[in-house]
Design an enzyme around this catalytic site. Structure first.
Site, PDB file in Angstrom:
ATOM      1  N   LEU A 102     -24.364  -3.529 -38.041  1.00  0.00           N
ATOM      2  CA  LEU A 102     -24.421  -3.338 -36.593  1.00  0.00           C
ATOM      3  C   LEU A 102     -25.598  -2.469 -36.166  1.00  0.00           C
ATOM      4  O   LEU A 102     -26.126  -2.627 -35.069  1.00  0.00           O
ATOM      5  CB  LEU A 102     -23.117  -2.702 -36.092  1.00  0.00           C
ATOM      6  CG  LEU A 102     -21.840  -3.533 -36.259  1.00  0.00           C
ATOM      7  CD1 LEU A 102     -20.625  -2.722 -35.831  1.00  0.00           C
ATOM      8  CD2 LEU A 102     -21.926  -4.833 -35.464  1.00  0.00           C
ATOM      9  N   GLY A 103     -25.996  -1.549 -37.019  1.00  0.00           N
ATOM     10  CA  GLY A 103     -27.093  -0.652 -36.667  1.00  0.00           C
ATOM     11  C   GLY A 103     -27.386   0.302 -37.802  1.00  0.00           C
ATOM     12  O   GLY A 103     -26.615   0.419 -38.761  1.00  0.00           O
TER      13      GLY A 103
ATOM     14  N   ASP B 103     -28.518  12.962 -28.421  1.00  0.00           N
ATOM     15  CA  ASP B 103     -29.346  11.744 -28.457  1.00  0.00           C
ATOM     16  C   ASP B 103     -28.782  10.692 -27.502  1.00  0.00           C
ATOM     17  O   ASP B 103     -28.354   9.611 -27.918  1.00  0.00           O
ATOM     18  CB  ASP B 103     -29.408  11.211 -29.886  1.00  0.00           C
ATOM     19  CG  ASP B 103     -30.535  10.199 -30.079  1.00  0.00           C
ATOM     20  OD1 ASP B 103     -31.422  10.124 -29.205  1.00  0.00           O
ATOM     21  OD2 ASP B 103     -30.533   9.492 -31.099  1.00  0.00           O
TER      22      ASP B 103
ATOM     23  N   GLY C  73     -29.614   4.255 -38.698  1.00  0.00           N
ATOM     24  CA  GLY C  73     -30.318   5.407 -38.159  1.00  0.00           C
ATOM     25  C   GLY C  73     -30.838   6.291 -39.264  1.00  0.00           C
ATOM     26  O   GLY C  73     -30.954   5.875 -40.427  1.00  0.00           O
ATOM     27  N   ALA C  74     -31.134   7.549 -38.886  1.00  0.00           N
ATOM     28  CA  ALA C  74     -31.746   8.471 -39.837  1.00  0.00           C
ATOM     29  C   ALA C  74     -30.782   8.910 -40.927  1.00  0.00           C
ATOM     30  O   ALA C  74     -31.205   9.263 -42.029  1.00  0.00           O
ATOM     31  CB  ALA C  74     -32.274   9.693 -39.089  1.00  0.00           C
TER      32      ALA C  74
ATOM     33  N   GLY D  78     -27.550   7.184 -41.687  1.00  0.00           N
ATOM     34  CA  GLY D  78     -26.493   6.261 -42.077  1.00  0.00           C
ATOM     35  C   GLY D  78     -26.650   4.867 -41.514  1.00  0.00           C
ATOM     36  O   GLY D  78     -27.539   4.605 -40.701  1.00  0.00           O
ATOM     37  N   ILE D  79     -25.774   3.983 -41.984  1.00  0.00           N
ATOM     38  CA  ILE D  79     -25.776   2.582 -41.569  1.00  0.00           C
ATOM     39  C   ILE D  79     -24.385   2.243 -41.057  1.00  0.00           C
ATOM     40  O   ILE D  79     -23.379   2.638 -41.654  1.00  0.00           O
ATOM     41  CB  ILE D  79     -26.125   1.657 -42.752  1.00  0.00           C
ATOM     42  CG1 ILE D  79     -27.351   2.179 -43.492  1.00  0.00           C
ATOM     43  CG2 ILE D  79     -26.359   0.231 -42.276  1.00  0.00           C
ATOM     44  CD1 ILE D  79     -27.520   1.603 -44.874  1.00  0.00           C
ATOM     45  N   VAL D  80     -24.316   1.512 -39.943  1.00  0.00           N
ATOM     46  CA  VAL D  80     -23.032   1.131 -39.356  1.00  0.00           C
ATOM     47  C   VAL D  80     -22.808  -0.361 -39.571  1.00  0.00           C
ATOM     48  O   VAL D  80     -23.689  -1.177 -39.292  1.00  0.00           O
ATOM     49  CB  VAL D  80     -22.980   1.463 -37.853  1.00  0.00           C
ATOM     50  CG1 VAL D  80     -21.623   1.067 -37.267  1.00  0.00           C
ATOM     51  CG2 VAL D  80     -23.239   2.951 -37.625  1.00  0.00           C
TER      52      VAL D  80
ATOM     53  N   LYS E  50     -19.233   3.532 -40.692  1.00  0.00           N
ATOM     54  CA  LYS E  50     -20.525   4.204 -40.916  1.00  0.00           C
ATOM     55  C   LYS E  50     -20.577   4.726 -42.342  1.00  0.00           C
ATOM     56  O   LYS E  50     -19.707   5.486 -42.777  1.00  0.00           O
ATOM     57  CB  LYS E  50     -20.743   5.346 -39.930  1.00  0.00           C
ATOM     58  CG  LYS E  50     -22.121   5.985 -40.112  1.00  0.00           C
ATOM     59  CD  LYS E  50     -22.582   6.770 -38.901  1.00  0.00           C
ATOM     60  CE  LYS E  50     -24.028   7.223 -39.075  1.00  0.00           C
ATOM     61  NZ  LYS E  50     -24.540   7.949 -37.895  1.00  0.00           N
TER      62      LYS E  50
END
EC number: 2.7.11.1
Length: 338
Positions: A34-35, A148, A37-38, A40-42, A55
């Site tokens: 799904l997404g 954020d 970032g800095a 982790g991964i979802v 996550k």
């Protein structure tokens, strides 16, 4: 940007991979990413009870911090802002030969904020921002700053329309330094203040989200960033209606989200009142004169049918009805869903 370890982990965790918690024993089958970032991964994951967002990270401290935020949301009964928390655990990934930490949360479905506004119309921007301010007020009262805050972290569910946050990775305890931010929505980047975690930091981001939602793209700052933002606000009809709230948020004048919400509501009500036309007073009907009959003759009075109202009157009434319905719907969104 992901580090090398997370990049390797992302390559290993493909759709169909099963993750089993070491301590709680719950099993999750990954369906799609799904997404990322800095830290982790979802993933969209499937369990025996349905779908969840999972996550995964090699940084156990960041996972623990985000879990604490989600639990705080639940205690504050503000789960409408962030996803509901379900489970957290550790797991070993044989294909990556590494141990990971993860947490499972509510899978929130819906379009991202900018997509929703593009499809439904810019008039939804202030309604959704007022909802967001209500949620931020509760979050700030619990001692957390979202940090954020940006359109990519905001999803609109419904109907009825409700704005939700999908990534709490940047959420920071009040008083500390913001740990994650995106330049365009960061007041430090625009020269409006520090990156100290306080309510005014989030409110600056809300103002920038409104500007971004109208102009539909992020843009680079000029050598006069404050004048640049002022011109963008005053040059757009929608933003101009809310310029008092926007300028106050940019300048850090608000101490709480409730203050900005009040100014947004006041501006919205004034704009709605200006749109409602003043109905003209009906003209008194003139009586039809009857001719005096001549003596010796019986004269019949001719019946003259009433003239139909002009089409412009019907158009006026239709316009008035449409505006009234929109005003009632706006009030419904604000007073019953916020």
């Amino acid at each position: 940007m992901m580090n090398d370890a997370l990049t390797s982990l992302a390559c290993s965790l493909k759709p169909g991979t099963t993750i089993k918690g070491k301590w709680n024993g719950n099993t999750y089958t990954l369906r799609k990413q799904l997404g990322k970032g800095a830290n982790g991964i979802v993933y969209l994951a499937e369990t025996s009870d349905g779908h969840v967002a999972l996550k995964v990270s090699d940084d156990s401290l960041s996972i623990t911090s985000e879990v604490n935020v989600l639990k705080s949301f639940s205690k504050a009964q503000s789960v409408t802002m962030g996803p509901s928390f379900f489970d957290t655990d550790d797991a070993y990934i044989p294909s990556a030969n590494t141990k990971v930490s993860f947490y499972a949360m509510e899978y929130i479905k819906g379009p991202l904020l900018l997509k929703y506004v593009s499809d439904k119309g810019a008039e939804w921007i202030p309604v959704l921002m007022i909802q967001l301010l209500s949620s931020l007020s509760v979050l700030h009262q619990q001692g957390w700053i979202f940090g954020d805050l940006k359109p990519d972290n905001l999803i609109v569910t419904g109907p009825p329309a409700r704005i939700r946050c999908i990534d709490v990775g940047g959420t920071t305890k009040e008083g500390r330094a913001i740990k994650e931010y995106t330049e365009f929505y960061d007041r430090g980047y625009w020269g409006y203040g520090t990156r100290k975690a306080e309510p005014s930091y989030d409110l600056f981001a809300v103002a920038m989200i409104m500007i971004n939602s109208v102009h539909k793209k992020e843009f680079k700052k000029t050598n006069q960033p404050k004048e640049q933002l002022r011109s963008l606000i005053e040059g757009n009809p929608l933003l101009q209606k809310y310029k008092k709230a926007l300028f106050s948020a940019l300048n850090g004048d608000y101490q709480s989200a409730d203050e900005m919400k009040k100014d947004m509501l006041d501006a919205g009500q004034k704009a709605a009142q200006r749109k409602q036309p003043i109905k003209a007073s009906p003209q008194p009907a003139t009586r039809q004169r009857q001719q005096k009959p001549r003596q010796g003759k019986i004269t019949k009075t001719r019946y003259t049918p009433k003239q139909k109202p002009a089409k412009s009157g019907g158009l006026f009434e239709t316009t008035l009805i449409v505006i009234s319905v929109l005003a009632l719907y706006f009030a419904y969104i604000i007073f019953f869903l916020i």
